[in-house]
Enzyme design. Structure first.
Site, PDB file in Angstrom:
ATOM      1  CE  LYS A  89       2.569   8.071   3.987  1.00  0.00           C
ATOM      2  NZ  LYS A  89       2.064   8.157   5.829  1.00  0.00           N
TER       3      LYS A  89
ATOM      4  CG  ASP B 193       6.275   6.289   5.747  1.00  0.00           C
ATOM      5  OD1 ASP B 193       6.998   7.039   5.419  1.00  0.00           O
ATOM      6  OD2 ASP B 193       5.496   6.187   6.866  1.00  0.00           O
TER       7      ASP B 193
ATOM      8  CG  LEU C 209       8.773  -2.458  -1.344  1.00  0.00           C
ATOM      9  CD1 LEU C 209       7.441  -3.234  -1.497  1.00  0.00           C
ATOM     10  CD2 LEU C 209       8.654  -1.187  -2.292  1.00  0.00           C
TER      11      LEU C 209
ATOM     12  CG  ASP D 135      -0.257  -0.351   2.433  1.00  0.00           C
ATOM     13  OD1 ASP D 135       0.839  -0.458   2.544  1.00  0.00           O
ATOM     14  OD2 ASP D 135      -1.076  -0.311   3.640  1.00  0.00           O
TER      15      ASP D 135
ATOM     16  CG  ASP E 274      -5.037  -0.135   9.618  1.00  0.00           C
ATOM     17  OD1 ASP E 274      -3.986  -0.124   9.251  1.00  0.00           O
ATOM     18  OD2 ASP E 274      -5.031  -0.295  11.251  1.00  0.00           O
TER      19      ASP E 274
ATOM     20  NE  ARG F 142      -7.156  -3.244   8.036  1.00  0.00           N
ATOM     21  CZ  ARG F 142      -5.699  -3.296   8.331  1.00  0.00           C
ATOM     22  NH1 ARG F 142      -5.494  -2.649   7.129  1.00  0.00           N
ATOM     23  NH2 ARG F 142      -5.219  -3.489   9.290  1.00  0.00           N
TER      24      ARG F 142
ATOM     25  N   GLY G 173      10.602   2.664   3.783  1.00  0.00           N
ATOM     26  CA  GLY G 173      11.198   1.528   2.739  1.00  0.00           C
ATOM     27  C   GLY G 173      11.188   0.348   3.528  1.00  0.00           C
TER      28      GLY G 173
END
Ligand code: IMP
Ligand code: MG
Length: 180
Positions: free
Chosen positions: A136, A108, A113, A105, A164, A170, A110
């Protein structure tokens, strides 16, 4: 408070219509890479709505990805400021030799990921691509870039479209920002 009152108090940043339009374009970008036997791996929980829409957009773009799920959690250890990522639920499928598209999603710091990518790489995936809904615009804690992203996003906490705060919001069909 009714659902309508809740969503009325949230500023819409990306509407359902904007998201749908962007996802079709994004799916075409991914399909243009012509990757045979793609395995899509949504990182749960936050990406479940994005991933559900993206894989159907991939279908419309002519792809037939397999799908498996990885549930990760990032948390801050007490008295330690750096975030740590842990596996809450692992993949069912083997990724060795496969071409994988990791779907998350938000990119940010990182860490999430990078953790997912390192894990799948260590298991011998042949090719790993990453796709996020929101990139971001913040300094990363780890050096990672998404191969595909739907939208750039300012440094603000967002909810909706699967994302969320304390397990709420959500269900909202748009990405929004809480006031205040
Ligand atoms: P990172 O590991 O700091 O890059 O954070 C990425 C993860 O944190 C994402 O997978 C999201 O689940 C969560 N996250 C980061 N920013 C937000 C936000 O604004 N709203 C909801 N979840 C977020
Ligand atoms: Mg997440």
């Amino acid at each position: 408070m009714t659902t309508t009152e809740v969503s009325d108090s949230i500023d819409i940043m990306f509407s359902a219509g904007q998201i749908a339009e962007r996802l079709d374009a994004l799916a075409k970008e991914i399909a243009a890479r012509k990757i045979p036997g793609l395995l899509a791996i949504p990182v749960l929980k936050g990406s479940f709505v994005f991933a559900a829409d993206l894989i159907r957009a991939l279908h419309r773009a002519g792809m037939a990805p397999e799908v498996d799920f990885l549930t990760l959690s990032s948390y801050k250890k007490s008295r330690v400021s750096s975030g740590q990522v842990t596996i809450l639920r692992d993949l069912d499928l083997e990724v060795e030799g496969r071409s994988v598209l990791i779907i998350d999603d938000v990119l940010d710091s990182g860490r999430t990921l990078a953790f997912a990518k390192d894990l799948i790489s260590a298991r011998g995936a042949k090719q790993i691509l990453t796709c996020v809904l929101l990139d971001k615009k913040v300094p990363r804690a780890v050096n990672i870039k998404a191969d595909f992203s739907a939208f750039e996003c300012p440094d603000t906490f967002v909810v909706g479209y699967g994302m969320d705060v304390a397990h709420r919001y959500r269900e909202l069909p748009f990405v929004g920002r809480l006031p205040g």
